[in-house]
Design a protein around this motif. Structure first.
Motif, mmCIF file in Angstrom:
data_model
loop_
_atom_site.group_PDB
_atom_site.id
_atom_site.type_symbol
_atom_site.label_atom_id
_atom_site.label_comp_id
_atom_site.label_asym_id
_atom_site.label_seq_id
_atom_site.Cartn_x
_atom_site.Cartn_y
_atom_site.Cartn_z
ATOM 1 N N SER A 62 0.841 -1.149 -0.151
ATOM 2 C CA SER A 62 0.000 0.052 -0.135
ATOM 3 C C SER A 62 0.779 1.387 -0.085
ATOM 4 N N THR A 63 1.924 1.307 0.949
ATOM 5 C CA THR A 63 2.790 2.554 1.094
ATOM 6 C C THR A 63 3.446 2.668 -0.423
ATOM 7 N N TRP A 64 4.004 1.600 -1.080
ATOM 8 C CA TRP A 64 4.537 1.679 -2.328
ATOM 9 C C TRP A 64 3.514 2.276 -3.459
ATOM 10 N N ALA A 65 2.447 1.805 -3.394
ATOM 11 C CA ALA A 65 1.390 2.085 -4.387
ATOM 12 C C ALA A 65 1.302 3.906 -4.309
ATOM 13 N N ARG A 66 0.858 4.148 -3.045
ATOM 14 C CA ARG A 66 0.503 5.431 -2.820
ATOM 15 C C ARG A 66 1.506 6.366 -3.259
ATOM 16 N N GLN A 67 2.903 6.030 -3.337
ATOM 17 C CA GLN A 67 4.092 6.698 -3.896
ATOM 18 C C GLN A 67 4.262 6.842 -5.392
ATOM 19 N N LEU A 68 3.599 5.985 -6.123
ATOM 20 C CA LEU A 68 3.833 5.933 -7.559
ATOM 21 C C LEU A 68 3.405 7.283 -8.258
ATOM 22 N N GLU A 69 4.099 7.543 -9.370
ATOM 23 C CA GLU A 69 3.957 8.721 -10.249
ATOM 24 C C GLU A 69 3.960 8.568 -11.540
ATOM 25 N N THR A 70 3.293 9.069 -12.569
ATOM 26 C CA THR A 70 3.781 9.040 -13.826
ATOM 27 C C THR A 70 5.096 9.086 -14.128
ATOM 28 N N GLY A 71 5.662 8.191 -14.920
ATOM 29 C CA GLY A 71 6.879 8.297 -15.353
ATOM 30 C C GLY A 71 8.135 7.524 -14.376
ATOM 31 N N ASP A 72 7.530 7.038 -13.313
ATOM 32 C CA ASP A 72 8.148 6.206 -12.429
ATOM 33 C C ASP A 72 8.836 4.900 -13.201
ATOM 34 N N THR A 73 9.788 4.250 -12.707
ATOM 35 C CA THR A 73 10.346 3.024 -13.261
ATOM 36 C C THR A 73 10.070 2.140 -11.779
ATOM 37 N N VAL A 74 9.358 1.039 -12.061
ATOM 38 C CA VAL A 74 9.216 0.131 -10.881
ATOM 39 C C VAL A 74 9.876 -1.250 -11.573
ATOM 40 N N SER A 75 10.208 -2.158 -10.577
ATOM 41 C CA SER A 75 10.964 -3.267 -10.644
ATOM 42 C C SER A 75 10.191 -4.533 -10.307
ATOM 43 N N TYR A 76 10.265 -5.463 -10.963
ATOM 44 C CA TYR A 76 9.634 -6.916 -10.633
ATOM 45 C C TYR A 76 10.434 -7.857 -10.868
ATOM 46 N N LEU A 77 10.231 -9.103 -9.809
ATOM 47 C CA LEU A 77 11.272 -10.074 -10.053
ATOM 48 C C LEU A 77 10.741 -11.091 -10.971
ATOM 49 N N LYS A 78 9.408 -11.483 -11.102
ATOM 50 C CA LYS A 78 9.004 -12.503 -12.186
ATOM 51 C C LYS A 78 7.636 -12.107 -12.550
ATOM 52 N N ILE A 79 7.318 -12.957 -13.321
ATOM 53 C CA ILE A 79 5.936 -12.929 -14.039
ATOM 54 C C ILE A 79 5.389 -14.539 -13.875
ATOM 55 N N GLY A 80 4.409 -14.690 -13.253
ATOM 56 C CA GLY A 80 4.045 -16.080 -12.941
ATOM 57 C C GLY A 80 2.650 -16.404 -13.401
ATOM 58 N N SER A 81 2.142 -17.693 -13.199
ATOM 59 C CA SER A 81 0.920 -17.865 -13.652
ATOM 60 C C SER A 81 0.037 -18.358 -12.204
#
Length: 236
Positions: free
Chosen positions: A95-114
């Protein structure tokens, strides 16, 4: 000799994760008022979106050595874009991470799973969930053809958010008022009002773990076989 304490171990683990991270760019952030539900559009150039033939999840880095899974509600393989919904009504790293997001930010992800949720060949595909699984249920809807096979209930606590859901989406999903803490009693009451056939109805449950566990138990008590109940629980 280097002293191996907890901080050193954590630092080394962090480097291992960093080497595996992929990047995505935030295209737009939209808040549903009140702003406890956050809608985020992402550009994911390194994702093979064309292969998303089951409801996927993306494991985002939301803090140091902290990850949260979010399900894209819809996606476009040609533009490498998708949309996620984040339930930010509770306190937590996500929730804290989501509230800080702004247009143009770069976010990181570890993987995409099913999640291994994919509509089966039956006449009634019924999705049941809560705010945390809105993206999951909308993704499942995207996969059901013909769409007349699809229906479901989405328990949403906030009355204004229930109205917004009707305004924003063409969806057979019915926003259901939450009358109990975790939502399983509210959803079960809704299911009983629909008079689904036991023979050809397959349920897809997604949301907070307690709701999913209890709702599955209630459906089994109503006579639905375990093979017709697919589950995906989320930690709150």
């Amino acid at each position: 000799m280097e002293k191996f304490n907890f901080k050193n171990i954590k630092r080394k683990a962090g480097k291992l994760f960093e080497n595996r991270l992929q990047a995505a760019r935030v295209l737009e952030v939209r808040y549903w008022e009140p702003s406890t539900l956050i809608e985020v559009d992402l550009h994911m150039p390194f994702a093979d979106i064309a292969k998303w033939d089951e409801v996927p999840y993306i494991k985002f880095k939301v803090d140091d050595l902290t990850f949260r899974d979010y399900t894209p509600s819809g996606w476009d393989a040609e533009t490498s874009t998708c949309t996620i919904y984040i339930d930010a009504a509770h306190k937590g790293a996500g929730s804290t991470w989501a509230r800080q997001l702004e247009t143009g930010d770069t976010v990181s992800y570890l993987k995409i799973g099913s999640t291994y949720h994919k509509p089966v060949a039956t006449s009634a595909v019924v999705a049941l969930g809560d705010e945390s699984s809105m993206g999951h249920l909308l993704a499942l809807q995207k996969m059901v053809l013909p769409n007349t096979r699809f229906s479901g209930g989405l328990v949403i606590d906030n009355e204004h958010h229930r109205r917004l859901f009707h305004e924003y989406f063409w969806s057979p999903l019915e926003p259901v008022a939450r009358r109990d803490n975790f939502g399983h009693h509210s959803l079960m009451e809704w299911v009983l009002q629909q008079h689904y056939s036991i023979e050809n109805t397959v349920f897809y449950l997604a949301g907070n773990n307690i709701m999913v566990t209890q709702l599955r138990k209630m459906l089994r008590q109503q006579g639905y076989p375990s093979g017709q109940i697919k589950v995906q629980g989320f930690w709150s």
